[in-house]
Write a protein that holds these residues in place. Structure first.
Motif, PDB file in Angstrom:
ATOM      1  N   UNK A 133      75.219 -38.979 -56.460  1.00 39.38           N
ATOM      2  CA  UNK A 133      75.349 -38.564 -57.745  1.00 39.38           C
ATOM      3  C   UNK A 133      75.543 -37.087 -58.090  1.00 39.38           C
ATOM      4  N   UNK A 134      74.559 -37.063 -57.617  1.00 39.65           N
ATOM      5  CA  UNK A 134      74.905 -34.847 -57.095  1.00 39.65           C
ATOM      6  C   UNK A 134      76.354 -34.533 -56.205  1.00 39.65           C
ATOM      7  N   UNK A 135      76.757 -35.491 -55.698  1.00 40.94           N
ATOM      8  CA  UNK A 135      78.148 -34.943 -54.526  1.00 40.94           C
ATOM      9  C   UNK A 135      79.223 -35.004 -55.697  1.00 40.94           C
ATOM     10  N   UNK A 136      78.800 -36.523 -56.727  1.00 41.83           N
ATOM     11  CA  UNK A 136      80.044 -36.690 -56.709  1.00 41.83           C
ATOM     12  C   UNK A 136      80.169 -36.037 -58.310  1.00 41.83           C
ATOM     13  N   UNK A 137      78.856 -35.638 -59.015  1.00 40.27           N
ATOM     14  CA  UNK A 137      78.944 -34.765 -60.654  1.00 40.27           C
ATOM     15  C   UNK A 137      78.581 -33.293 -60.338  1.00 40.27           C
ATOM     16  N   UNK A 138      78.131 -33.226 -59.253  1.00 40.35           N
ATOM     17  CA  UNK A 138      76.977 -31.749 -59.191  1.00 40.35           C
ATOM     18  C   UNK A 138      76.455 -31.001 -59.832  1.00 40.35           C
ATOM     19  N   UNK A 139      75.735 -29.905 -60.506  1.00 45.50           N
ATOM     20  CA  UNK A 139      74.791 -30.125 -60.890  1.00 45.50           C
ATOM     21  C   UNK A 139      75.295 -29.055 -62.426  1.00 45.50           C
ATOM     22  N   UNK A 140      74.339 -28.947 -63.445  1.00 38.33           N
ATOM     23  CA  UNK A 140      74.674 -28.044 -64.573  1.00 38.33           C
ATOM     24  C   UNK A 140      73.745 -27.166 -63.833  1.00 38.33           C
ATOM     25  N   UNK A 141      72.795 -26.886 -63.233  1.00 40.65           N
ATOM     26  CA  UNK A 141      72.307 -25.942 -63.411  1.00 40.65           C
ATOM     27  C   UNK A 141      72.118 -25.836 -61.956  1.00 40.65           C
ATOM     28  N   UNK A 142      72.164 -23.675 -61.722  1.00 40.29           N
ATOM     29  CA  UNK A 142      72.276 -24.203 -60.244  1.00 40.29           C
ATOM     30  C   UNK A 142      70.538 -23.693 -60.102  1.00 40.29           C
ATOM     31  N   UNK A 143      70.078 -22.620 -61.320  1.00 41.59           N
ATOM     32  CA  UNK A 143      68.812 -22.811 -60.320  1.00 41.59           C
ATOM     33  C   UNK A 143      68.018 -24.086 -60.534  1.00 41.59           C
ATOM     34  N   UNK A 144      67.814 -24.774 -60.782  1.00 34.98           N
ATOM     35  CA  UNK A 144      67.308 -26.114 -60.053  1.00 34.98           C
ATOM     36  C   UNK A 144      67.963 -27.721 -59.641  1.00 34.98           C
ATOM     37  N   UNK A 145      66.860 -27.653 -58.352  1.00 33.63           N
ATOM     38  CA  UNK A 145      67.641 -28.736 -57.625  1.00 33.63           C
ATOM     39  C   UNK A 145      68.875 -29.640 -58.695  1.00 33.63           C
ATOM     40  N   UNK A 146      69.631 -30.473 -57.936  1.00 36.47           N
ATOM     41  CA  UNK A 146      70.303 -31.018 -59.180  1.00 36.47           C
ATOM     42  C   UNK A 146      69.790 -32.339 -59.083  1.00 36.47           C
ATOM     43  N   UNK A 147      68.854 -33.372 -58.026  1.00 34.83           N
ATOM     44  CA  UNK A 147      68.449 -33.957 -57.580  1.00 34.83           C
ATOM     45  C   UNK A 147      66.341 -33.706 -57.218  1.00 34.83           C
ATOM     46  N   UNK A 148      66.219 -34.967 -58.200  1.00 38.85           N
ATOM     47  CA  UNK A 148      65.119 -34.495 -58.184  1.00 38.85           C
ATOM     48  C   UNK A 148      63.631 -35.587 -58.103  1.00 38.85           C
ATOM     49  N   UNK A 149      62.801 -36.040 -57.234  1.00 37.10           N
ATOM     50  CA  UNK A 149      62.276 -36.552 -56.567  1.00 37.10           C
ATOM     51  C   UNK A 149      60.426 -36.611 -56.980  1.00 37.10           C
TER      52      UNK A 149
END
Lengths: 484, 1001
Positions: A179-195
């Motif tokens: 998902x992050x690979x495909x969509x990128x992330x909107x906030x570069x100060x936080x990880x795009x993929x959080x567990x």
């Protein structure tokens, strides 16, 4: 035919440009930005489209974030979302001879056993949901329950990896990475993929459950902690106070700048300078994501925070909402951690096990759905609920209250952005043993999740060692019936 | 379209009959020109039709797959037609099914929604061919891989052609321009083509730093630099290179490349993620093979078939461990399928590492891009087929205690090609053979007799692999060596020399290096040396000043494909860690043996399902070893290593990703490892001269191998002084945030204190019924008479102790004592068991507290276990002891007497504090009983700071004089923090973070 090296301006290859420009967690947003600004000639991009991370969704979709509520250990479908009245009729009888299955772990095979808690209709749709989830039941009209899920392994280790990566073998990128690979992330100060893990432990097989596989490490899930510092190494040891660290950063910057001035072809040097600036910003921003100072008492209470047994998952669900607000793309919340009864792995007893785990998550999940809806975020958020497989309709011995693993049929549900609510899809046989109607393999669930997130599972590919790799490999079918 | 065809086919068919071989051109009524079938239709077939059929049709319509029953590889197949039995040679363009299918766009079918319809010109070619009689030369059969097209590589692909040793260009102009060695001649030739030139030679300090890092993976020392600068010899550089290449550090650094490539790790992965016993022997074998410059062909054979080599030697057999270090699932869902998955792993790792080919892509169908038919995949598979594909035994192999591979039978069952890779659809039997694309090596294998111990297949395969007629082996390895030094290979896709890979930038140079390697007898060190001595390698990493640097027109060759300068390289994960240890002065150069486990913060352990015993850090000294000796656990790669792009250990990695992202900066700024090393570094500086400037100079010399310039000197002084002032202020304020070095003494008494000398209630037989804390209403009772421990009146220094029998005796506490994860437990006791798990104090509980309990006990080797997350690095010994376990804000520490025997930054992760405590066993487990004495049990609900510990120990040593820690054997522990040390550490920390440290020019 490929030319030696792929030529892009500024002395970097595209492969590097994506990962090397010192982006915080925002490699792809950057790619997107650069493409839009014409940084890469369109020819260059077209020359090898298969290695291109998609700079945005394939389809228009309202979904901006995905929350995966992972019920680690495998909840029992016939006790939660898949009502099987026939089990009452056959209670105490043996499993029919013609049903073939792997007896995972070589456990005792007992007798058909009906649900441990009563099913009741919820919402206008009247979806039947058991008393393990009375709060979630109030949201029945938002849920698309898939009763016909099935997977490729009866063992936790490989089934968890399959639910997360599509393959029973470790080493492939997980759903969140795609998902992050495909969509990128909107906030570069936080990880795009959080567990966020359950305090009792992580999933069996560990890191490969949230790894980026053959993609760069940037796409792997980042462990986020619900209290204190959410990110690893986010803050310095206590004796390094702010002024001390600021002076360190200033001096690092000064040394790096003069070092750079004496050199040419400095993209990497620049990227690294920038990475420190971003790190500093993250230290300020990331803790805000887990701070509830600006939440009302009503919200805190709704999630069951500060109360047993909902406190932990309640916090995690509220953090998930806060991360959605901050543009985090994929959030996975584990319920259950470690092994056996610390997870949903109810060998010893459905009532004792699910009684505990469902009570921990039912109210928080319901609160999350309410909260997202009230804030107008539910349309933009896809919520997924499920475990790595299901459980058997029979007990683990005579009068035994537990159930063994069942990869042949189990239930998951989706809610939120783009999902048709108040419906059931597919079905298991009358015993709830195996999916028989409109079967939904894990690949199909993944294809559907990607689709709802605006990505085409057949085209979202990553070129790796001579092959276009995709999440669903050569499989996967979008379950259109549950899409609004 | 049909309309036009109607007209044209009628007209043209008629013409055709009359003048088929005479016409040169024809046009159809639409004005569309059909190509001419020339004077010789066979040429038309060869030049136009065959390439088209090969490229567009026969991937499916071939003799093996015969999709829709159609085989378009021969005239026979064409005449036979497909399932519909239509005559495809019909001259009637209107009714010919072939033409109909391509005209309608039905064929070739779309793929994933993307049309693959033939271009107009291709359609025209086929129409003309059909119209003129589908001429197909006699006995001509088409082969999917006949030649390279724009969709796939054929057997004529460059990488499969024999290595041509190029004659060195004898152009005096080239040599005259200062070519250092033959490499430069090839590079210069490209320069001239591209209008480029060499950058200036790198300065002596730069080249020293580069060459030391590139060969050893470690930073140079100031002494090395001085020695180098002061050496008047003209060949000082080549002497240096030779010295470095013979250093054992060379094998440690370059060995890691090979370990990346063969997906080396120390565990299996998956649920149990168990250790692969003695897999590390393979790691050591790789390092020593490289150090002794073992001929590469031998290195290859040992890994493929060391167990089949004669004579039988451990050194050969251990090589095959390569085949076993991949992931391994002990609980696969479908065993039959898993057997073939295991084969894929073996084929993938060997074809990638040795051949730079993606043979695994031919498991289910012919390779889509390279001339590797599906049969080749099963030929490859057949060599591993006689081995133990499903087992994971750690039994000795051929009498050697190694984790190696061997055949389990000399007469394996036949292996079949699988339809679409499906194990349940076996097709024809496949014989072991080499890849068909290297025709000269495609010869039958010798069959072994049933009496032989094994099939010898791998050895025969390996011997073909190293045959000089296999052009890939040498090309692929010299390219890897080149990549190590320049950051990129001559072929920039080191694991894929096939069609989807990159073409070589310097094909002649690649072949020249490959032929050099073979002529050298496959010794690689001379190749390393050639590269290192070249002018190409020794040039500066910045462009010549005359070249545009910023602004203006973009520089020529922005990717530096043609090497008009050296590439600047970022250090890899291990080199960053090793450098930090080298700079701090802590680096341990112990070689070989089982890997060490570094300390990992508790936060990073949260992703593990089994926290218990899952991660036990090695001793400090072990942790200071080089990164190549890191124990690689597949379920948890230490975060600092992982964030700097450590290799993915599930697949062969030929080139690590290179990312520069903020989490790396956070790691180097905040990770406890870097802080601790900075403190060691600072303590070294403080031992030296007392001059501030001298210390700064020393720090600069150590890290950068140079003196600070005046501006830097001033900046460093200011930094030090500002930080010193800040730390001194902290000391004065003594706030909690200041950490232990200046923590306020708000000493609180224990929450539990049980002393065997007071408040012990006995029954008539001296059984302990109740043991009470005199200062609270907390007490411990025995569960039954039988399980009551006894009081020993004179145990340690004449003082009493409670004696536990190690079988079933224990006590239960009546109350909760610990409120948070900050607490301390002190035990005065004695251990008689010597082995097994046993506990002094525990709240472990099977119901919900199996991985989050608090306990303090001992385990094998008398090491201390402090909860499931932490154990000591040193044992307690057989004598009575004072054991102090502290879990505080700063981390976990264990002390035996006053000696630190284990520590970790970051305290214990979330503990479940609600379950009952017991003394002398493990919670409600009914096992792990302690045998020995307990004289005192003292619990605090906070982490004891140094001064509190001192006071407590003094009091206890007074009471038990024999337990006094003997002066002089105190472990140094970590440097004592004070404002001065921390201010210097801050400066060191800055230098460790600098770009000048992380990059090599």
């Amino acid at each position: 035919m490929s030319s030696p090296g792929k030529s892009y301006p500024c002395g970097i290859t595209r492969r590097e440009a994506v990962w090397q420009m010192g982006g915080g967690f925002a490699g792809l947003a950057l790619v997107d930005l650069l493409s839009k600004s014409g940084f890469w000639g369109t020819d260059a991009m077209a020359a090898e489209p298969e290695t291109r991370a998609v700079g945005g969704p394939h389809f228009t979709t309202p979904v901006r974030s995905v929350i995966f509520l992972m019920m680690n250990g495998a909840p029992s479908q016939v006790d939660t979302f898949d009502f099987k009245p026939a089990l009452r009729k056959y209670a105490g009888k043996e499993m029919p001879q013609d049903k073939n299955f792997i007896n995972s772990g070589g456990r005792k095979i007992g007798y058909l056993t009906p649900e441990f808690r009563k099913f009741r209709p919820g919402g206008k749709s009247g979806l039947l949901i058991s008393d393990y989830f009375p709060e979630v039941r109030k949201h029945a009209d938002k849920l698309a329950v898939i009763n016909s899920c099935h997977t490729d392994s009866h063992a936790h280790g490989s089934a968890l990896v399959a639910m997360n990566t599509g393959s029973v073998f470790i080493g492939r990128p997980s759903l969140g990475s795609w998902c992050v690979y495909g969509l990128g992330t909107e906030n570069e100060n936080l990880p795009g993929y959080v567990v966020i893990m359950d305090k009792r432990g992580g999933p069996i097989s560990g890191q490969p459950n949230y790894s980026a596989g053959f993609m760069p490490a940037q796409f792997q899930g980042t462990l986020f902690r619900p209290t204190g510092d959410p990110l690893l190494d986010l803050s310095a040891p206590p004796h390094i106070r702010d002024d001390v660290q600021r002076r360190q950063l200033e001096m690092i910057e000064a040394l790096n700048s003069s070092h750079m001035r004496q050199r040419s072809d400095v993209d990497h040097l620049q990227a690294r300078i920038r990475s420190y600036e971003l790190a500093y910003r993250m230290q300020a921003e990331a803790p805000q994501a887990v701070s509830f100072e600006d939440e009302t008492r009503q919200t805190i209470e709704m999630y069951g925070i500060g109360k047993k047994p909902t406190d932990e998952y309640g916090r995690n669900c509220l953090i998930a909402r806060r991360l959605v607000e901050r543009g985090v793309r994929f959030i996975q919340l584990y319920s259950g951690g470690g092994h056996l009864e610390d997870t949903w792995d109810a060998h010893a007893g459905i009532e004792s096990n699910h009684g505990l785990h469902a009570a921990e998550v039912d109210r928080p999940i319901a609160a999350l759905l309410t909260d997202l809806e009230q804030r107008g975020l539910l349309e933009e958020t896809l919520v997924i609920w499920g475990g790595e497989f299901g459980r058997m309709p029979f007990s683990e011995g005579k009068n035994a209250p537990g159930r063994n693993h069942n990869p042949y049929g189990f239930s998951m549900w989706l809610a939120g952005g783009g999902v048709k609510g108040g419906i059931r899809y597919g079905a298991t046989d009358e015993l709830g043993f195996e999916a028989v109607q409109d079967k939904a393999h894990v690949h199909d669930v993944h294809a559907t999740v990607l689709h709802l997130a605006g990505l085409d599972h057949e085209h979202l590919s990553y070129f790796y060692q001579g092959r276009k790799e995709t999440l669903t490999d050569v499989h996967g079918r979008v379950i259109r019936d549950i899409i609004a | 379209m049909g309309y036009f065809l109607n007209l044209s086919s009628g007209l043209l068919a008629g013409l055709c009959l009359l003048t088929a071989t005479l016409r040169t051109q024809a046009s159809d009524p639409a004005g569309e020109q059909l190509p001419a079938v020339m004077a010789q239709p066979e040429n038309f077939f060869e030049e136009r039709v065959a390439p088209l059929l090969i490229k567009r049709c026969i991937e499916c319509h071939n003799g093996q797959d015969r999709v829709a029953g159609l085989d378009l590889t021969s005239s026979k197949g064409l005449a036979a037609g497909g399932e519909s039995r239509e005559d495809l040679t019909s001259l009637d363009l209107d009714s010919n099914l072939l033409i109909e299918k391509i005209e309608s766009g039905e064929m070739p079918p779309e793929e994933k929604g993307v049309s693959r319809e033939l271009h107009q010109s291709e359609k025209q070619t086929l129409r003309a061919w059909v119209r003129d009689g589908t001429v197909w030369p006699d006995k001509r059969t088409l082969d999917l891989y006949e030649f390279t097209s724009d969709v796939r590589g054929g057997r004529d692909w460059w990488a499969f052609q024999p290595i041509q040793r190029p004659r060195l260009p004898l152009d005096p102009g080239a040599a005259g321009k200062g070519a250092g060695n033959p490499i430069d001649v090839f590079v210069l030739r490209k320069h001239r083509e591209k209008g480029l030139a060499f950058s200036r030679p790198a300065s002596a300090p730069r080249i020293l730093r580069r060459v030391v890092f590139d060969i050893t993976g470690l930073p140079p020392t100031m002494e090395q630099l001085r020695e180098f600068l002061e050496d008047p010899a003209a060949d000082r550089y080549s002497k240096l290179v030779d010295r470095l290449l013979s250093s054992p550090r060379f094998g440690e650094h370059h060995g890691r490349n090979w370990l990346d490539l063969v997906r080396y790790a120390d565990t299996n992965g998956y649920e149990r993620d168990a250790e692969k016993p003695s897999a590390w022997k393979f790691r050591d074998w790789v390092i020593s093979s490289i150090n002794e410059d073992k001929p590469y062909d031998r290195f290859v054979v040992q890994q493929l078939a060391g167990d089949q080599m004669i004579p039988l030697r451990e050194e050969n057999v251990v090589g095959t461990t390569m085949l076993r270090v991949g992931t391994w699932d002990d609980e696969p869902n479908d065993k039959l399928e898993y057997k073939f998955d295991r084969l894929e792993d073996l084929i993938h790792v060997t074809s990638t590492a040795f051949l730079g080919l993606t043979v695994k892509c031919a498991r289910c169908h012919h390779h889509k891009f390279d001339p590797i038919p599906q049969t080749d995949y099963y030929r490859f598979a057949s060599i591993f087929w006689p081995g133990d594909l499903m087992g994971n035994k750690s039994d000795p192999v051929k009498g050697f205690d190694v984790f190696a591979w061997s055949d389990v039978t000399s007469t394996p069952p036949p292996i079949h090609l699988l339809k679409k890779g499906n194990p349940r659809k076996p097709m024809q039997e496949i014989e072991p053979r080499f890849l068909s694309v290297i025709e000269s090596l495609d010869t039958p294998f010798e069959k072994r007799q049933a009496a032989d111990a094994d099939t010898g297949r791998r050895l025969q395969f390996a011997n073909r692999m190293i045959d000089q007629r296999n052009p890939l082996l040498a090309r692929v390895i010299v390219n890897r060596v080149w990549q190590h030094y320049f950051g990129y290979g001559i072929v920039r896709t080191p694991n894929n020399f096939g069609y989807k890979g990159d073409l070589p930038t310097h094909p002649e140079l690649l072949d020249w290096l490959a032929s050099e390697l073979i002529e050298n007898g496959w010794n690689l060190k001379p190749i390393h040396r050639l590269i290192l001595l070249s002018k190409t390698y020794r040039q500066d990493s910045s462009r010549n000043l005359a070249d545009p640097v910023e602004g203006g027109s973009p520089p020529a060759d922005p990717l530096n494909l043609y090497l008009g300068r050296m590439n600047r390289k970022r250090l890899r994960a291990e080199a960053i860690r090793d450098s930090i240890l080298a700079h701090s002065g802590r680096l341990q150069l112990q070689m070989g043996g089982r890997g060490f486990t570094p300390e990992v913060s508790r936060e990073a352990l949260e992703g593990l399902s089994k926290k218990s015993g899952a991660w036990q850090p090695s001793s400090d000294d072990q942790q200071a070893r080089r990164g190549v000796y890191l124990f690689i656990k597949r379920s948890l790669i230490p975060p600092l290593i992982a964030s700097f792009d450590f290799a993915d250990s599930t697949r062969p990695c030929g080139q690590r990703d290179l990312t520069i992202v903020a989490p790396q900066a956070l790691g180097l700024l905040n990770n406890h490892f870097v802080h601790r090393q900075s403190e060691w570094f600072a303590s070294d500086l403080l031992r030296g001269s007392g001059q501030e400037t001298e210390r700064i100079r020393t720090a600069w010399n150590r890290v950068f191998c140079r003196d600070p310039d005046p501006r830097e000197m001033e900046m460093a002084r200011q930094h030090y002084r500002a930080q010193l002032a800040s730390f001194q202020l902290q000391e004065k304020e003594g706030g909690q945030a200041a950490g232990e070095f200046a923590r306020d003494e708000t000493a609180q008494g224990p929450v539990l204190r049980l002393e065997a000398g007071s408040r012990v209630q006995l029954d008539g037989e001296k059984r302990v019924i109740r043991w009470s804390d005199p200062n609270s209403n907390r007490f411990a009772t025995s569960p039954s008479k039988r399980q009551a421990p006894r009081l020993l009146e004179k145990a340690i220094d004449g003082q009493p102790a409670i004696s536990f029998n190690g079988v079933d005796q224990f006590l239960q506490l009546n109350d909760q004592v610990i409120q948070s994860t900050e607490f301390s437990i002190v035990v005065v006791g004695h251990d008689e068991n010597g082995s097994g798990n046993r506990e002094f104090f525990s709240n472990w509980n099977a119901n919900g507290n199996s991985t989050s309990s608090i306990f303090l006990g001992l385990t094998n080797g008398r090491l201390v276990r402090f909860s499931d997350q932490f154990r000591s690095t040193r044992p307690v010994g057989a004598k009575p002891f004072i054991l102090t376990a502290v879990s505080g804000q700063e981390g976990v520490q264990l002390f035996l007497g006053r000696n630190l025997i284990g520590e970790r930054n970051g305290g214990l992760s979330g503990r479940n504090l609600s379950t009952p405590y017991v003394i002398g066993t493990q919670g409600n487990f009914g096992r792990e009983y302690q045998k020995g004495w307990l004289a005192e049990l003292i619990v605090f609900d906070h982490g004891l700071v140094a001064s509190e510990r001192e006071r407590l120990w003094s009091a206890l040593e007074k009471k038990y004089p024999s337990l006094k820690t003997v002066a002089g054997v105190r472990s140094p522990g970590r440097p004592k923090r004070n404002a001065e040390l921390l201010a210097w550490a801050s400066l060191c920390h800055v230098l460790l973070n600098a770009n000048e440290t992380i990059f090599v020019d």
